[in-house]
Design a protein around this motif. Structure first.
Motif, mmCIF file in Angstrom:
data_model
loop_
_atom_site.group_PDB
_atom_site.id
_atom_site.type_symbol
_atom_site.label_atom_id
_atom_site.label_comp_id
_atom_site.label_asym_id
_atom_site.label_seq_id
_atom_site.Cartn_x
_atom_site.Cartn_y
_atom_site.Cartn_z
ATOM 1 N N UNK B 7 -15.035 32.639 0.266
ATOM 2 C CA UNK B 7 -14.766 33.741 1.201
ATOM 3 C C UNK B 7 -13.455 33.503 1.938
ATOM 4 N N UNK B 8 -13.243 32.257 2.321
ATOM 5 C CA UNK B 8 -12.007 31.921 3.035
ATOM 6 C C UNK B 8 -10.794 32.193 2.142
ATOM 7 N N UNK B 9 -10.845 31.692 0.937
ATOM 8 C CA UNK B 9 -9.719 31.866 0.013
ATOM 9 C C UNK B 9 -9.446 33.349 -0.248
ATOM 10 N N UNK B 10 -10.510 34.079 -0.518
ATOM 11 C CA UNK B 10 -10.372 35.501 -0.817
ATOM 12 C C UNK B 10 -9.724 36.235 0.363
ATOM 13 N N UNK B 11 -10.222 35.939 1.528
ATOM 14 C CA UNK B 11 -9.701 36.583 2.729
ATOM 15 C C UNK B 11 -8.240 36.230 2.947
ATOM 16 N N UNK B 12 -7.932 34.951 2.784
ATOM 17 C CA UNK B 12 -6.556 34.495 3.021
ATOM 18 C C UNK B 12 -5.600 35.083 1.985
ATOM 19 N N UNK B 13 -6.032 35.125 0.739
ATOM 20 C CA UNK B 13 -5.176 35.691 -0.308
ATOM 21 C C UNK B 13 -4.850 37.145 0.012
ATOM 22 N N UNK B 25 -2.986 35.592 11.207
ATOM 23 C CA UNK B 25 -3.475 34.487 12.033
ATOM 24 C C UNK B 25 -4.769 33.931 11.445
ATOM 25 N N UNK B 26 -5.055 32.734 11.808
ATOM 26 C CA UNK B 26 -6.271 32.102 11.324
ATOM 27 C C UNK B 26 -7.491 32.927 11.747
ATOM 28 N N UNK B 27 -7.370 33.531 12.900
ATOM 29 C CA UNK B 27 -8.469 34.374 13.379
ATOM 30 C C UNK B 27 -8.621 35.611 12.479
ATOM 31 N N UNK B 28 -7.508 36.175 12.076
ATOM 32 C CA UNK B 28 -7.560 37.307 11.150
ATOM 33 C C UNK B 28 -8.328 36.920 9.891
ATOM 34 N N UNK B 29 -7.968 35.784 9.365
ATOM 35 C CA UNK B 29 -8.617 35.315 8.137
ATOM 36 C C UNK B 29 -10.114 35.142 8.359
ATOM 37 N N UNK B 30 -10.442 34.524 9.483
ATOM 38 C CA UNK B 30 -11.861 34.290 9.789
ATOM 39 C C UNK B 30 -12.606 35.618 9.952
ATOM 40 N N UNK B 31 -12.040 36.526 10.715
ATOM 41 C CA UNK B 31 -12.684 37.826 10.916
ATOM 42 C C UNK B 31 -12.905 38.531 9.586
ATOM 43 N N UNK B 32 -11.852 38.562 8.810
ATOM 44 C CA UNK B 32 -11.915 39.248 7.520
ATOM 45 C C UNK B 32 -12.981 38.634 6.606
ATOM 46 N N UNK B 33 -13.159 37.321 6.761
ATOM 47 C CA UNK B 33 -14.136 36.633 5.918
ATOM 48 C C UNK B 33 -15.514 36.597 6.573
ATOM 49 N N UNK B 34 -15.576 37.139 7.761
ATOM 50 C CA UNK B 34 -16.829 37.144 8.536
ATOM 51 C C UNK B 34 -17.406 35.751 8.756
ATOM 52 N N UNK B 35 -16.530 34.869 9.136
ATOM 53 C CA UNK B 35 -16.946 33.525 9.528
ATOM 54 C C UNK B 35 -16.228 33.175 10.826
ATOM 55 N N UNK B 36 -16.461 31.988 11.341
ATOM 56 C CA UNK B 36 -15.797 31.563 12.572
ATOM 57 C C UNK B 36 -14.513 30.808 12.266
ATOM 58 N N UNK B 37 -13.559 30.860 13.172
ATOM 59 C CA UNK B 37 -12.277 30.184 12.934
ATOM 60 C C UNK B 37 -12.476 28.728 12.605
ATOM 61 N N UNK B 38 -13.323 28.092 13.378
ATOM 62 C CA UNK B 38 -13.533 26.666 13.198
ATOM 63 C C UNK B 38 -13.944 26.313 11.780
#
Lengths: 196, 196, 196, 196
Positions: B7-13, B25-38
DNA sequence: CATGAATGAGGCTTCATTCAT
DNA sequence: CATGAATGAAGCCTCATTCAT
């Protein structure tokens, strides 16, 4: 354009092309230009606009010089050789500008085709396209119609130059240029020239 | 690689390729992947490393598939056609990956040639080079020796694809692919094939 | 509202009311609250919005308490006394809030009457107006119809309090309150009460 | 005071009263006055001092005119009516000055009572106070002794004017003035007049 | 493993003020 | 007197990274 503005542009071009747009701070640009940060904002409303200024400025020089060189000739084959030769020549003489103009912001330029910032770049591409079309009409070139053939040519030589420039090698700029042109001549040009 | 990491990779790509590395931003990636930044930091030490992860992951897929397709053939001409055809095909099917792999980080990849992140990309290029060399040795191709000819070919088709994809047009992916390949066949390939 | 947000509000109220909105930096607020600057932005999108938050928060408290006190009575005269008494009392007990709510941003509040930030303040003013109107209808008050009479009353007591508070004097808050109320009783109230 | 200085003052008064002191830049003032930034500094050492200059200048005009009007009368009741009437009249005719003098910097004026900048304002207030005291001594007014009664009166009418001016309404300045004075007459004055 | 509040360094930009012309 | 380009300190805000839960 006064001296201060030139200093700003020069400094920004250097830093953007080597360190990158995002990793260059306005302070870096100011320090490098030996002026104060605030001064930049007398000439450019924002960092974004400074980048736009670089585009306009650099592409104007490139376009002007290429148009000048093209004036003397009318044979499409010769014109194609000139536009590529001159582009490579200018790129190697101003690697900073090359990086910014032909490498970094390809994507951006296309997306913002109607933005005046990219007027010159777009005119450059139109010029290239028209040479190819004329060559075909004149029966000098033969290739399938394709909207983006000239972009492909640009991608061809610029990718080669980019690698040549970034890969540590003992080649001089002159050699790089000659080898690239030779390759271009014996692959793409050879492929599209009509046999007589 | 578990679901979360995917999910992280997909979101970041997705985000890197559309919005850009610096504007994501890392937060964007996390939100998009529906996970937490950490959570991202459980899999990647830094944003930089996440980008590296994307490279490795994407290029591994591309390389694997191309190698597979190449297994069945040994004729250099056919191999060249395949490596270009497959690259275009994969690019059009995964524009996100294409943008990152073939457009965005050309510069970076070269500068970090020894970095393991780019192993696959470098292997891909070596593969392309070897096809060209073999073709020449076998008397199938004829062109001047040039270290970066294959890079030129990559620049050629990727520039065409990029414009085709970003310019608003009514062409389907299939059409884009076919036209690009047709152009490639009738320019570069035509130019380097030995007539017998 | 959690502890952190309370700390932010408290710190901002103190500084805005003493140093002023423009002369207070976000860093000042953070230092005073013993948190990091970035933390403020987890709760308020901007400095402007933080000010808005203060309005909402402070005015909610004032409005709530005054409404509570007014519940027990229905005589307009008594209600008028209560709304003024309580306002003064709250102001003296929370000078910070008073400065912001009744002094600093009069202008702003009017200009942004439809902005939800000022809902409570506007409700407070409406409440005051309705008391005056009812008193007139009931034949308890007599005064010329005027849209902004209650605003005048607010200006009256708040100007007195402001001077009392800022001028160095030996008066206690209790004395200030009593004297102000006494003056109000024997000027405005005396002026509008109907003699029977 | 020459023309240039007047242009500066006029420009600054306009901008400070509409946009606010902090949101007005020295450049804004210069542009609006059609002079160069540097010129302002020939007349005022700093932005702060320019604000001070505005106070002095505006309050001098107000004070002078009110003193003139008061010369003709000696009855405290009439004098009170005049000081309020004239203040409202001047305010409505010069809303810019009103905003600065009677609305914006109440707080500041009190805190800096000894600063020569506020001499005129303080004299204005003293004048008001003395009228009230004399009226009481003459047996014309009756109200509890209070240091800040006149400040309360100022707050009363200025709050009404402020709302009237900022709230969109169809009232003319003349109507606003008459209604406010009528209200003042039938509330505060009525409340403090001695019945005979 | 996962969370998301908290951190604080650092970037972009503004603007009061200066000074050479 | 007047100009306005140049200065650089300081402010607002973002965001990669951490860590207690």
């Amino acid at each position: 354009m006064n001296e201060t503005q030139k200093k700003i542009l020069k400094s920004a071009i250097t830093l953007f092309s080597t360190v990158g747009f995002f990793d260059t701070s306005m302070k870096d640009i100011a320090n490098n230009a030996k002026i104060a940060v605030g001064t930049i904002y007398l000439y450019y409303k924002s960092k974004e606009e400074l980048l736009g200024g670089i585009y306009k400025y650099s592409s104007a020089i490139v376009l002007k010089r290429i148009k000048l060189k093209l004036k003397k000739v009318s044979d499409p084959l010769e014109m194609l050789r000139i536009i590529v030769t001159e582009s490579i020549d200018l790129s190697l003489k101003n690697l900073d500008v090359f990086m910014i103009l032909f490498v970094d912001h390809k994507k951006m330029a296309i997306k913002n085709e109607n933005n005046s910032t990219f007027n010159n770049i777009n005119e450059y591409i139109k010029l290239g396209k028209s040479i190819l079309i004329k060559g075909k009409e004149d029966g000098i070139f033969d290739f399938p119609d394709h909207e983006n053939f000239f972009s492909g040519i640009m991608g061809f030589w610029s990718s080669i130059i980019l690698r040549a420039v970034l890969t540590p090698s003992k080649l001089t700029n002159k050699q790089i240029k000659e080898e690239t042109l030779n390759l271009f001549e014996n692959t793409i040009i050879k492929g599209i020239r009509c046999n007589k």
